[in-house]
Scaffold this active site. Structure first.
Site, mmCIF file in Angstrom:
data_model
loop_
_atom_site.group_PDB
_atom_site.id
_atom_site.type_symbol
_atom_site.label_atom_id
_atom_site.label_comp_id
_atom_site.label_asym_id
_atom_site.label_seq_id
_atom_site.Cartn_x
_atom_site.Cartn_y
_atom_site.Cartn_z
ATOM 1 N N ASN A 29 -15.534 -36.683 -5.092
ATOM 2 C CA ASN A 29 -16.804 -36.257 -5.228
ATOM 3 C C ASN A 29 -17.522 -37.458 -5.893
ATOM 4 O OD1 ASN A 29 -19.183 -35.293 -5.605
ATOM 5 N ND2 ASN A 29 -18.630 -34.148 -7.614
ATOM 6 N N GLY A 30 -18.327 -38.212 -5.202
ATOM 7 C CA GLY A 30 -19.264 -39.315 -5.813
ATOM 8 C C GLY A 30 -19.421 -40.340 -4.758
ATOM 9 N N LYS A 86 -39.168 -20.053 -3.554
ATOM 10 C CA LYS A 86 -38.476 -21.260 -3.841
ATOM 11 C C LYS A 86 -38.875 -22.196 -2.824
ATOM 12 C CE LYS A 86 -36.210 -24.303 -6.021
ATOM 13 N NZ LYS A 86 -36.897 -25.201 -7.032
ATOM 14 N N TRP A 103 -20.762 -32.731 0.810
ATOM 15 C CA TRP A 103 -22.239 -32.772 1.310
ATOM 16 C C TRP A 103 -22.085 -34.331 1.635
ATOM 17 C CZ3 TRP A 103 -26.876 -33.665 -2.606
ATOM 18 C CH2 TRP A 103 -27.997 -33.257 -1.719
ATOM 19 N N GLU A 151 -48.303 -31.658 -14.344
ATOM 20 C CA GLU A 151 -47.064 -30.879 -14.239
ATOM 21 C C GLU A 151 -46.737 -30.194 -15.315
ATOM 22 O OE1 GLU A 151 -45.211 -30.235 -11.793
ATOM 23 O OE2 GLU A 151 -43.106 -29.922 -12.764
ATOM 24 N N HIS A 170 -66.456 -34.947 -19.373
ATOM 25 C CA HIS A 170 -67.407 -34.559 -18.258
ATOM 26 C C HIS A 170 -67.437 -32.922 -18.067
ATOM 27 C CE1 HIS A 170 -68.135 -38.908 -17.839
ATOM 28 N NE2 HIS A 170 -66.803 -39.131 -17.900
ATOM 29 N N LYS A 225 -46.058 -25.962 -14.823
ATOM 30 C CA LYS A 225 -44.923 -25.372 -15.348
ATOM 31 C C LYS A 225 -45.283 -24.323 -16.111
ATOM 32 C CE LYS A 225 -42.550 -26.615 -13.043
ATOM 33 N NZ LYS A 225 -42.518 -27.545 -12.301
ATOM 34 N N ARG A 248 -22.459 -27.059 -3.689
ATOM 35 C CA ARG A 248 -22.503 -28.307 -3.839
ATOM 36 C C ARG A 248 -22.371 -29.050 -2.470
ATOM 37 N NH1 ARG A 248 -21.306 -29.613 -8.889
ATOM 38 N NH2 ARG A 248 -20.834 -31.565 -8.442
ATOM 39 N N GLU A 296 -47.044 -21.201 -14.156
ATOM 40 C CA GLU A 296 -46.326 -20.574 -13.208
ATOM 41 C C GLU A 296 -45.274 -19.767 -13.821
ATOM 42 O OE1 GLU A 296 -43.921 -22.798 -10.275
ATOM 43 O OE2 GLU A 296 -43.741 -24.266 -11.890
ATOM 44 N N CYS A 354 -20.913 -32.398 -3.442
ATOM 45 C CA CYS A 354 -19.302 -32.073 -2.911
ATOM 46 C C CYS A 354 -18.585 -31.396 -3.905
ATOM 47 C CB CYS A 354 -18.371 -33.459 -2.683
ATOM 48 S SG CYS A 354 -19.066 -34.435 -1.346
HETATM 49 C C1 F6R Z 1 -43.551 -25.780 -8.860
HETATM 50 C C2 F6R Z 1 -42.736 -25.884 -7.476
HETATM 51 C C3 F6R Z 1 -43.729 -25.686 -6.399
HETATM 52 C C4 F6R Z 1 -43.008 -26.683 -5.373
HETATM 53 C C5 F6R Z 1 -44.019 -26.559 -4.045
HETATM 54 C C6 F6R Z 1 -43.099 -27.615 -2.824
HETATM 55 O O1 F6R Z 1 -42.567 -25.580 -9.983
HETATM 56 O O2 F6R Z 1 -41.646 -25.712 -7.372
HETATM 57 O O3 F6R Z 1 -44.947 -26.243 -6.569
HETATM 58 O O4 F6R Z 1 -42.982 -27.884 -6.091
HETATM 59 O O5 F6R Z 1 -43.729 -25.424 -3.447
HETATM 60 O O6 F6R Z 1 -42.157 -27.313 -2.663
HETATM 61 P P1 F6R Z 1 -41.011 -28.412 -1.726
HETATM 62 O O7 F6R Z 1 -40.709 -29.659 -2.859
HETATM 63 O O8 F6R Z 1 -39.583 -27.778 -1.623
HETATM 64 O O9 F6R Z 1 -41.747 -29.025 -0.566
#
Ligand code: F6R
Length: 606
Positions: A100-101, A601, A74, A479, A502, A483, A27, A486, A2
């Site tokens: 907001n909260g 994204k 939201w 992870e 192994h 990171k 938001r 990518e 929000c």
């Molecule tokens: C890596 C990354 C991707 C997402 C993946 C799933 O930093 O962002 O590997 O995690 O594409 O995306 P969501 O979570 O939107 O299903």
């Protein structure tokens, strides 16, 4: 989430409020509303849907006045409709507020207010505060807000006004609030970009502050009414930088938002005083005998931690699958299966299809999801929102830690409901979870950041990296590698530390940086043995250790320290230096961290 705004000064309030809200729609955009006062009365206009709906309405029939408040929503409590939109008013309409909260004890407060004859219009937690202020109001708005807030538990940025006072009273606990100081005019907003068109002089309101604005300027007090000094800062950012909160990139901003994002994930769900977890889902905790977790990428690694937590705490067998495999492997699903989708966007097509597959087999479905109203949230039986706020950087950071936070909540809740955890164990885990935002904030101290930066610079020319971890921190290694690859395009592999011998051990030479997650755990000694194996072959070890572990530091060429914490929450704390290592490596290499090549994204194609 929000977004909220407030204005008092000579300008047309409607214009200022709408302009501010347009910068805060990120938001939330379930509904929008404003209230504008002219000294005699206050008029409210609010509408479900995006701000454009409200703006069209106001264009046809404007509100006149030079002070007011506004909100973009939201939804958390109460469906997105006109009535549940903010601003909320008291029955006589004299007092108007935006919030907001989440007011955690709103049910209890509402029951008391109903008993005392108050009539409610909306289903929101926020309206309760308006009624509380009405009860305590005796001509002094500031005092009434303060008295009302003493009864409230939870998170809020609250902006209140009254038809008889050319005055705005605001208060903050947890949710963000910034005040803009103009020439003969004052502004409030959830975030800086909303105010940049009008002023660059800003005061960042802190937790426990109250602000009183009128035509003479402002005062800040604590919740007891004692004056508090806060310096105004001149914001130099341009509009784009402002949207990044002054950080160079969205990714860095989002890394720094993690303490707040985690607070939002946990808010209202950890019942600290009772030592319990309460979840806002309708799932019957005893209705299944196995769990399938389905996700992609970073969300999959969050699921990997989730599997560990669910099996350990709730003692339910868990299968974990990459969604693109799950949907085609004819998984064995029964009506005793709980299928969990993990997704930031809620739109990833493989995960969505995986859930459809599970549903067709009779499973009950649950989403651990960030994006409100996304396709998964509409199709799944239940959603446990992570409430991390919008994530714009393509590489997921705050969504990951919040997803793991949500798994922790789910695992403790199932353990509590299914009786696999004792009351004491639940209370201890609730306390550990409660400490998480603060621990994550500590991982972001200047000193720790500088150390990660040094390490990133030292190894930025490496061609490959290896990441190792064990147990609940095995996913942290995965992870960390994801990171790094990518956003820096350096090849990185992750392995369970015990599995290295192994095969991947053949890769080790004096050029290979090996990051090992070796924070306090019952498997630490075993991990250190694996570190010795790397050292014996000339590998360059970067150890992630718990604060104070100087003994094991001798096994490493470089050490990154993190605050000590419960092993079960350590994947959240440990993720932060992994993100920073990737971030600083990529920025040293001059890469576009927010938009790495070839990525999107939200992946809505197979
Ligand atoms: C890596 C990354 C991707 C997402 C993946 C799933 O930093 O962002 O590997 O995690 O594409 O995306 P969501 O979570 O939107 O299903």
């Amino acid at each position: 989430m929000c977004g909220i705004v407030g204005y008092i000064g000579p300008r047309d309030a409607q214009e200022v409020l709408l302009s501010g809200l347009s910068k805060l729609e990120y938001r939330g955009y379930d509904s929008a509303g404003i209230a504008v006062g002219d000294g005699q009365q206050i008029a409210v206009r609010k509408k479900a849907g995006k701000l454009a709906n409200l703006a069209a309405d106001l264009e046809a029939e404007p509100l006149n006045g030079s002070f007011g408040i506004g909100h973009t929503r939201w939804a958390t409590h109460g469906v997105p409709n006109d009535v549940n939109s903010h601003p909320h008013t008291t029955e006589n309409g004299d007092i108007v507020l935006v919030h907001n909260g989440i007011i955690e004890n709103y049910l209890e407060l509402k029951a008391g207010l109903l008993q005392r004859g108050h009539v409610f219009k909306s289903d929101t937690d926020s309206e309760v505060v308006a009624h509380l202020i009405e009860e305590t109001y005796q001509g002094d708005l500031e005092k009434a807000v303060r008295d009302a807030l003493h009864q409230v538990r939870g998170a809020y940025a609250l902006v209140v006004t009254h038809k008889d006072h050319r005055q705005i009273v605001a208060a903050r606990t947890v949710s963000p609030l910034v005040m803009g100081v103009g020439e003969g005019e004052m502004f409030l907003a959830s975030d800086v970009p909303a105010l940049l068109a009008y002023t660059r002089q800003m005061v960042f309101i802190q937790d426990g502050d109250m602000v009183i604005l009128d035509d003479d300027g402002y005062r800040i007090t604590d919740m007891q009414g004692q004056p508090v000094q806060r310096e105004a800062e001149t914001i130099e950012w341009d509009a784009e930088a402002a949207e990044k909160g002054g950080y160079d990139t969205y990714m860095l901003k989002e890394i720094f938002e993690q303490p707040q994002a985690l607070s939002n994930t946990l808010l209202g769900r950890l019942k600290g005083e009772e030592g319990r977890v309460e979840l806002d889902i309708s799932l019957d905790p005893t209705s299944f005998d196995r769990i399938h977790i389905v996700a992609c990428g970073t969300a999959y690694y969050a699921g990997m931690v989730g599997k560990y937590l669910l099996e350990q705490l709730a003692r339910v067998p868990v299968e974990l699958d990459v969604a693109s495999e799950y949907r085609y492997r004819q998984p064995l699903v029964t009506d005793k299966t709980l299928a969990i989708a993990v997704s930031q966007s809620g739109e990833t097509i493989d995960t969505l299809e995986g859930m459809r597959e599970a549903k067709a087999g009779g499973a009950r479905t649950l989403g651990i999801i960030n994006a409100k109203g996304s396709s998964m949230t509409r199709e799944l039986d239940d959603t446990l929102y992570i409430h991390a706020g919008p994530e714009i950087g393509v590489a997921s950071t705050k969504a990951y830690t919040s997803m793991v936070g949500a798994f922790l909540l789910l695992a403790v809740w199932l353990g509590q409901q299914r009786g696999t955890l004792s009351r004491d164990e639940v209370a201890r885990l609730v306390q550990s979870a409660h400490d998480l935002p603060q621990l994550v904030a500590e991982t972001l101290s200047d000193e720790r950041l500088a150390r990660v930066q040094e390490v990133a610079q030292k190894y930025h020319q490496a061609r490959d990296y290896l990441f190792l971890g064990r147990g609940v921190n095995n996913p942290t290694a995965y992870e960390g590698a994801l990171k790094l690859k990518e956003i820096s395009y350096i090849h990185a592999e992750a392995y369970a530390a015990g599995e290295m011998k192994h095969g991947p051990i053949a890769l080790i030479d004096e050029h290979l940086p090996v990051v090992v997650v070796a924070t306090e755990s019952r498997l630490l000694e075993k991990t250190i043995s694996n570190v010795q194996e790397v050292r014996a072959r000339g590998g360059r070890v970067i150890l992630l250790l718990s604060d104070g572990d100087t003994d094991n530091a001798q096994h490493a060429e470089d050490v990154l320290y993190v605050p000590r914490c419960d092993e079960l929450i350590s994947p959240i704390v440990n993720a932060v230096p992994m993100q920073l290592l990737a971030y600083y490596t990529a920025s040293t290499l001059g890469k576009d961290v927010d938009k790495p090549r070839n990525l999107a994204k939200s992946v809505t194609v197979e």
